[in-house]
Design an enzyme around this catalytic site. Sequence first.
Site, PDB file in Angstrom:
ATOM      1  N   GLU A 186      52.408   5.524  33.431  1.00 22.86           N
ATOM      2  CA  GLU A 186      52.561   6.713  34.281  1.00 22.86           C
ATOM      3  C   GLU A 186      51.656   7.865  33.855  1.00 22.86           C
ATOM      4  OE1 GLU A 186      56.536   7.672  35.511  1.00 22.86           O
ATOM      5  OE2 GLU A 186      57.200   5.659  35.011  1.00 22.86           O
TER       6      GLU A 186
ATOM      7  N   GLN B 134      61.560  -0.101  40.215  1.00 23.51           N
ATOM      8  CA  GLN B 134      62.433   1.061  40.080  1.00 23.51           C
ATOM      9  C   GLN B 134      62.666   1.382  38.606  1.00 23.51           C
ATOM     10  OE1 GLN B 134      66.311  -1.265  41.459  1.00 23.51           O
ATOM     11  NE2 GLN B 134      66.762   0.890  41.102  1.00 23.51           N
ATOM     12  N   THR B 135      63.197   2.568  38.391  1.00 22.68           N
ATOM     13  CA  THR B 135      63.418   3.042  37.032  1.00 22.68           C
ATOM     14  C   THR B 135      64.382   2.085  36.299  1.00 22.68           C
ATOM     15  OG1 THR B 135      63.703   5.107  35.857  1.00 22.68           O
ATOM     16  CG2 THR B 135      65.355   4.631  37.471  1.00 22.68           C
ATOM     17  N   GLY B 136      64.056   1.774  35.056  1.00 19.84           N
ATOM     18  CA  GLY B 136      64.894   0.853  34.274  1.00 19.84           C
ATOM     19  C   GLY B 136      64.615  -0.617  34.532  1.00 19.84           C
ATOM     20  N   SER B 137      63.600  -0.928  35.338  1.00 17.81           N
ATOM     21  CA  SER B 137      63.337  -2.345  35.665  1.00 17.81           C
ATOM     22  C   SER B 137      62.593  -3.071  34.552  1.00 17.81           C
ATOM     23  CB  SER B 137      62.559  -2.446  36.988  1.00 17.81           C
ATOM     24  OG  SER B 137      61.346  -1.737  36.907  1.00 17.81           O
ATOM     25  N   GLY B 138      62.103  -2.332  33.549  1.00 15.26           N
ATOM     26  CA  GLY B 138      61.494  -2.989  32.385  1.00 15.26           C
ATOM     27  C   GLY B 138      59.991  -2.832  32.282  1.00 15.26           C
TER      28      GLY B 138
HETATM   29  N1  LIG Z   1      64.681   1.357  22.631  1.00  6.42           N
HETATM   30  C1  LIG Z   1      65.554   0.800  23.470  1.00  6.42           C
HETATM   31  N2  LIG Z   1      66.711   0.252  23.022  1.00  6.42           N
HETATM   32  C2  LIG Z   1      67.589  -0.325  23.862  1.00  6.42           C
HETATM   33  N3  LIG Z   1      67.401  -0.423  25.193  1.00  6.42           N
HETATM   34  C3  LIG Z   1      66.278   0.097  25.702  1.00  6.42           C
HETATM   35  C4  LIG Z   1      65.288   0.732  24.878  1.00  6.42           C
HETATM   36  N4  LIG Z   1      64.265   1.150  25.670  1.00  6.42           N
HETATM   37  C5  LIG Z   1      64.604   0.786  26.920  1.00  6.42           C
HETATM   38  N5  LIG Z   1      65.802   0.157  26.942  1.00  6.42           N
HETATM   39  C6  LIG Z   1      66.464  -0.405  28.144  1.00  6.42           C
HETATM   40  O1  LIG Z   1      65.602  -1.373  28.707  1.00  6.42           O
HETATM   41  C7  LIG Z   1      65.638  -1.300  30.135  1.00  6.42           C
HETATM   42  C8  LIG Z   1      64.215  -1.149  30.670  1.00  6.42           C
HETATM   43  O2  LIG Z   1      63.694   0.104  30.246  1.00  6.42           O
HETATM   44  P1  LIG Z   1      62.178   0.521  30.474  1.00  6.42           P
HETATM   45  O3  LIG Z   1      61.974   1.796  29.767  1.00  6.42           O
HETATM   46  O4  LIG Z   1      61.313  -0.630  30.126  1.00  6.42           O
HETATM   47  O5  LIG Z   1      62.177   0.702  32.063  1.00  6.42           O
HETATM   48  P2  LIG Z   1      61.041   1.332  33.024  1.00  6.42           P
HETATM   49  O6  LIG Z   1      60.882   0.351  34.143  1.00  6.42           O
HETATM   50  O7  LIG Z   1      59.854   1.694  32.233  1.00  6.42           O
HETATM   51  O8  LIG Z   1      61.750   2.635  33.602  1.00  6.42           O
HETATM   52  P3  LIG Z   1      61.120   4.076  34.022  1.00  6.42           P
HETATM   53  O9  LIG Z   1      60.515   3.884  35.389  1.00  6.42           O
HETATM   54  O10 LIG Z   1      62.316   4.969  34.076  1.00  6.42           O
HETATM   55  O11 LIG Z   1      60.132   4.484  32.990  1.00  6.42           O
HETATM   56  C9  LIG Z   1      66.568  -0.158  30.490  1.00  6.42           C
HETATM   57  O12 LIG Z   1      67.810  -0.684  30.832  1.00  6.42           O
HETATM   58  C10 LIG Z   1      66.651   0.655  29.217  1.00  6.42           C
HETATM   59  O13 LIG Z   1      67.907   1.248  29.096  1.00  6.42           O
HETATM   60 MG   LIG Z   2      58.939   3.473  31.774  1.00  4.55          MG
END
Ligand SMILES: Nc1ncnc2c1ncn2[C@@H]1O[C@H](COP(=O)(O)OP(=O)(O)OP(=O)(O)O)[C@@H](O)[C@H]1O
Ligand SMILES: [Mg+2]
Length: 306
Positions: free
Chosen positions: A170, A40-44
């Site tokens: 993506e 899911q979104t925000g999972s890293g």
């Molecule tokens: N540059 C940054 N500084 C601080 N926190 C960050 C930064 N980039 C991402 N985060 C945090 O790290 C966590 C993971 O973010 P990430 O972008 O890796 O998720 P994602 O799985 O790629 O999400 P999405 O599907 O929305 O692209 C989130 O809680 C986000 O807020």
């Molecule tokens: Mg992402």
Amino acid sequence: MVINIEGLDFAYGAGKQTVPVLKNINLTFPEGQITAIIGQTGSGKSTLVQQLNALLKPTAGEVHIGDHTVTNKTKEKALTPIRAEVGMVFQFPESQLFAPTVIEDVMYGPKNFGATDEEAKQAAEKALAKVGFDTSLYDQSPFNLSGGQMRRVALAGVLAMNPQTMVFDEPAAGLDPQGQAELLDLLRTLRDEGKTIVLISHQMEQVLALANQVVVMKDGQVAAHEPVEELFARPQSWFADQHLDLPETIAFQKEMEKQGFVFDHLAKTVDDLAKQLAGQLDSAKLTGQRSDQAGSQAQTGGPHHE
Ligand SMILES: Nc1ncnc2c1ncn2[C@@H]1O[C@H](COP(=O)(O)OP(=O)(O)OP(=O)(O)O)[C@@H](O)[C@H]1O
Ligand SMILES: [Mg+2]
């Protein structure tokens, strides 16, 4: 080139302002395969893939990229060769475009890694053709393009460098259905050429069609890492817990299983699903009924396609 992550933790920021994101990641990305990363979104996911070409360095643990090892202590200078071996198409392509024209943008990578102008131009033109980019737009600013066109330029920028490993965050976002189908073909071709591919995707159909293995991220940790067939054989409730969808063919198959149908393998395509269902109907001795239906359709001229 194998990439291997061992005991990786990662936090954004420094000092007291750190935000821990990745926790105890252990993963191997096998050579010549497509590994999909979902969650899911925000999972890293985006944070994780940026460790694969050392755009981000681990806070703890190690990343082995071919012959290179990256830790928190690795100096910037040691990271340059890694960038030539692992190419990355970012989630937001506009963030990686910068040159005044499309052609210069795509030429930048090869030139930066030692190609002459002529060699870089050839590599750029070949890469732009591979992603189906219109030649009449080569001298446009990349910032005057549509989202889908920008995506193609960003893809070409990575292809032109011909890295052994390619990471796509993506990549289908912003592409129309035809563009998406072309992208799937491109990724398959790259895999067949022996490239190691890492693909972040929210589209489960795409994952099912392409991936050899899948990594599921949840709250900065690996919730699953297994072959695609094994993953999608998990119960529907597991996917709901991860806030993930199932591909439509598999969701349909699982519903049919509740009705007593038994399938011998997961349907990867609609065609595959239809064939398996036809086999089920035959073995359920419903053939007569199906022929009757076919007969009545013939009398009324069959189903209408408009
Ligand atoms: N540059 C940054 N500084 C601080 N926190 C960050 C930064 N980039 C991402 N985060 C945090 O790290 C966590 C993971 O973010 P990430 O972008 O890796 O998720 P994602 O799985 O790629 O999400 P999405 O599907 O929305 O692209 C989130 O809680 C986000 O807020
Ligand atoms: Mg992402």
